[in-house]
Design an enzyme around this catalytic site. Structure first.
Site, PDB file in Angstrom:
ATOM      1  N   LYS A  15       2.054   0.787 -23.100  1.00 16.96           N
ATOM      2  CA  LYS A  15       3.154   1.397 -23.855  1.00 16.96           C
ATOM      3  C   LYS A  15       3.671   2.642 -23.124  1.00 16.96           C
ATOM      4  CE  LYS A  15       4.285   3.417 -28.293  1.00 16.96           C
ATOM      5  NZ  LYS A  15       3.865   3.725 -29.644  1.00 16.96           N
ATOM      6  N   GLY A  37       0.462   1.017 -30.349  1.00 15.16           N
ATOM      7  CA  GLY A  37      -0.265   0.189 -29.374  1.00 15.16           C
ATOM      8  C   GLY A  37      -1.148  -0.855 -30.052  1.00 15.16           C
TER       9      GLY A  37
HETATM   10  O1  F6P Z   1      -7.019   4.764 -26.676  1.00 14.05           O
HETATM   11  C1  F6P Z   1      -5.842   5.464 -26.708  1.00 14.05           C
HETATM   12  C2  F6P Z   1      -4.647   4.588 -26.492  1.00 14.05           C
HETATM   13  O2  F6P Z   1      -3.532   5.414 -26.479  1.00 14.05           O
HETATM   14  C3  F6P Z   1      -4.475   3.478 -27.533  1.00 14.05           C
HETATM   15  O3  F6P Z   1      -3.898   3.923 -28.681  1.00 14.05           O
HETATM   16  C4  F6P Z   1      -3.668   2.480 -26.776  1.00 14.05           C
HETATM   17  O4  F6P Z   1      -3.703   1.215 -27.360  1.00 14.05           O
HETATM   18  C5  F6P Z   1      -4.340   2.532 -25.408  1.00 14.05           C
HETATM   19  O5  F6P Z   1      -4.685   3.896 -25.243  1.00 14.05           O
HETATM   20  C6  F6P Z   1      -3.487   2.054 -24.271  1.00 14.05           C
HETATM   21  O6  F6P Z   1      -2.294   2.778 -24.167  1.00 14.05           O
HETATM   22  P1  F6P Z   1      -1.084   2.253 -23.317  1.00 14.05           P
HETATM   23  O7  F6P Z   1      -0.599   0.988 -23.892  1.00 14.05           O
HETATM   24  O8  F6P Z   1      -0.057   3.349 -23.389  1.00 14.05           O
HETATM   25  O9  F6P Z   1      -1.563   2.052 -21.901  1.00 14.05           O
END
Ligand code: F6P
Length: 491
Positions: A165, A226
């Site tokens: 994300k 996420g």
């Molecule tokens: O563990 C923290 C977090 O921000 C989750 O909420 C999220 O699913 C994961 O890291 C991965 O984040 P990203 O999709 O931004 O890489």
């Protein structure tokens, strides 16, 4: 609650009879939900109001599976055309990836657990035509995960999907760099690499800077959390492995659960029932944990997916009003029955803590082997027996060690069969349970500030580990961390 005649359009059956709650007690629980302003909060969720207050964001994973054709507004803008355009992108990828042997899906947390679970769960669905592509999920920064993935993939016929994300997550970016290095070492040119690289992200500009081509970026948006993102292009490998129609069925099952959650009366509302039973066990029985036991090998990863969903959403000490909360998320654990029976069920039956259990069972057998019926019958017999034993117990006339207290609350969730539609409904059921629990606890279920401190502290530690000769870098740490770094840095 098990109502097979009128399930208010839920594809699932939720049986809470072994929770030991009488109708007067249920009514008390329904009153609590209403007093917490539940109806208005549910309306705010579905209508794009900014209920993630700390980040000033709407929470609209339900729009990602809105197959009704009706508009969903965020800041007065209909977001459905953008969602439908991503559906077309996903379908195009399905048509384009013909002849591809391997997909490497790089992501972690919410960018990994959901699609990993679904790809694992649907392999037993014989109604689906599976493409021959091998989907590899790469998440851990531990190079062992990378080594295992690369050993299995063919660089010339691989597609790499970077799923993040934020597009800044350490593990994902490090793994993406290392996979690109592997492709370079396999003598792929820069152009070839850029053609096989895809991104799924809410941070398009960062993906472009990283070197992903504009047409290979599948966007999602800041109003998708996420851990609620499997319904977006994060679920691309589901479509690549099982076909776009299967992905749509997965969305349709979740959409049916959304409709149930919105429209079923509170007394028949399945997500509310799951939330209230757990909440009650926390208050009345002091429960600090809950076991999730799917009697379906294909759902072995379900508890892992649910751990993030529930604990990252609701594991909080302070509420929306900044005041300390009385209770919040329990510890979620679990694994497939019957294996779990031979592990921690001793403690579930006779331990000093009361750990409520959600059993999940499927009516149809999960393989087409000639012996499937026989296996399945015994599987279900064990599920029903464990549920009964926990609830009813057994009193030995003389030996306490052979006695079971009973009154150990548990719920049974039935699926007619394990297919994309019912799996979508099951996952959406628990998403809405998480939302309901957040309302009961009074927390914001849609941020995760608690994960930041550790990430921040890892940076100076990494620097100190990388520069063992620089004693000054150690000065910022407490004595314990300092001595650990020194131990690691010893030759
Ligand atoms: O563990 C923290 C977090 O921000 C989750 O909420 C999220 O699913 C994961 O890291 C991965 O984040 P990203 O999709 O931004 O890489």
């Amino acid at each position: 609650m098990i109502n097979t005649e009128n399930n208010f359009n839920s594809p699932l059956y939720v049986d809470t009879l072994y929770q030991g709650i009488n109708s007067f007690q249920w009514q008390e629980l329904f009153d609590i939900v209403e007093k917490k302003g539940f109806s208005a909060k549910r309306h705010a969720l579905f209508t794009g109001q900014k209920i993630n207050q700390s980040e000033n964001r709407a929470v609209l994973h339900t729009a990602l599976r809105n197959l009704s054709g009706s508009p969903v507004l965020v800041d007065d803008q209909d977001i459905m055309p953008a969602i439908q355009s991503v559906w077309r992108q996903i379908e195009q990828c399905c048509n384009k990836f013909v002849g591809i042997t391997d997909i490497i899906h790089i992501g972690i947390g919410g960018s990994d657990f959901g699609p990993r679970l679904v790809c694992d769960a649907l392999w037993t669905d014989d109604s689906l035509t599976k493409t021959p592509v091998n989907v590899h999920f790469l998440s851990n920064i531990d190079s062992a995960d990378l080594a295992r993935t690369l050993a299995r993939a063919k660089p010339q016929s691989t597609r790499v999907i970077i799923v993040s994300k934020t597009f800044t997550t350490l593990e994902t970016m490090q793994n993406a760099q290392s996979v690109i290095k592997w492709l370079t070492e396999a003598k792929l040119t820069k152009t070839q690499i850029s053609n096989l690289l895809y991104a799924v992200t809410a941070n398009t500009s960062e993906a472009l800077t990283f070197g992903v081509k504009d047409e290979n970026i599948l966007p999602f948006w800041d109003w998708v959390g996420g851990r609620f993102s499997v319904w977006s292009a994060v679920g691309l490998p589901i479509a690549l492995k099982f076909g776009f129609e299967a992905f749509k069925k997965f969305l349709a099952g979740a959409h049916a659960m959304d409709q149930h959650f919105l429209n079923a009366p509170i007394e028949q509302n399945q997500p509310i029932a799951l939330a209230l039973t757990l909440f009650r066990n926390q208050l009345k029985r002091g429960s600090k944990a809950q076991a999730i036991i799917p009697y379906a090998q294909s759902l072995n990863l379900f508890p892992t997916w649910l751990q993030q969903l529930e604990m990252e959403s609701n594991g909080k000490t302070h509420g929306l009003d900044q005041k300390p909360v009385e209770i919040s998320s329990v510890c979620i654990f679990g694994s497939a029955g019957t294996n779990s029976q031979h592990s921690y069920f001793q403690m579930l039956h006779q331990g000093t803590q009361v750990v409520p259990v959600d059993f999940i069972a499927v009516k149809a057998p999960l393989s087409d082997l000639p012996c499937a019926q026989e296996h399945h019958r015994q599987l279900i017999a064990n599920c029903l027996a464990q549920s009964q034993a926990l609830a009813k117990g057994f009193q030995h006339p003389t030996d306490q060690n052979q006695s079971y207290s009973g009154h150990r609350p548990n719920t049974l969730i039935w699926l007619d069969k394990l297919d994309a539609y019912n799996l979508g409904a099951l996952m959406a059921l628990y998403e809405h349970r998480t939302f309901c629990l957040g309302v009961l606890y009074g927390v914001n279920s849609f941020d995760q500030p608690g994960v930041e401190l550790g990430k921040k502290l890892a940076k100076p530690i990494d620097q100190a580990l990388a520069n063992p000769a620089d004693a000054e870098l150690l000065e910022v740490f407490d004595d314990i961390t300092k001595s650990r770094i020194q131990w690691f840095n010893q030759p």
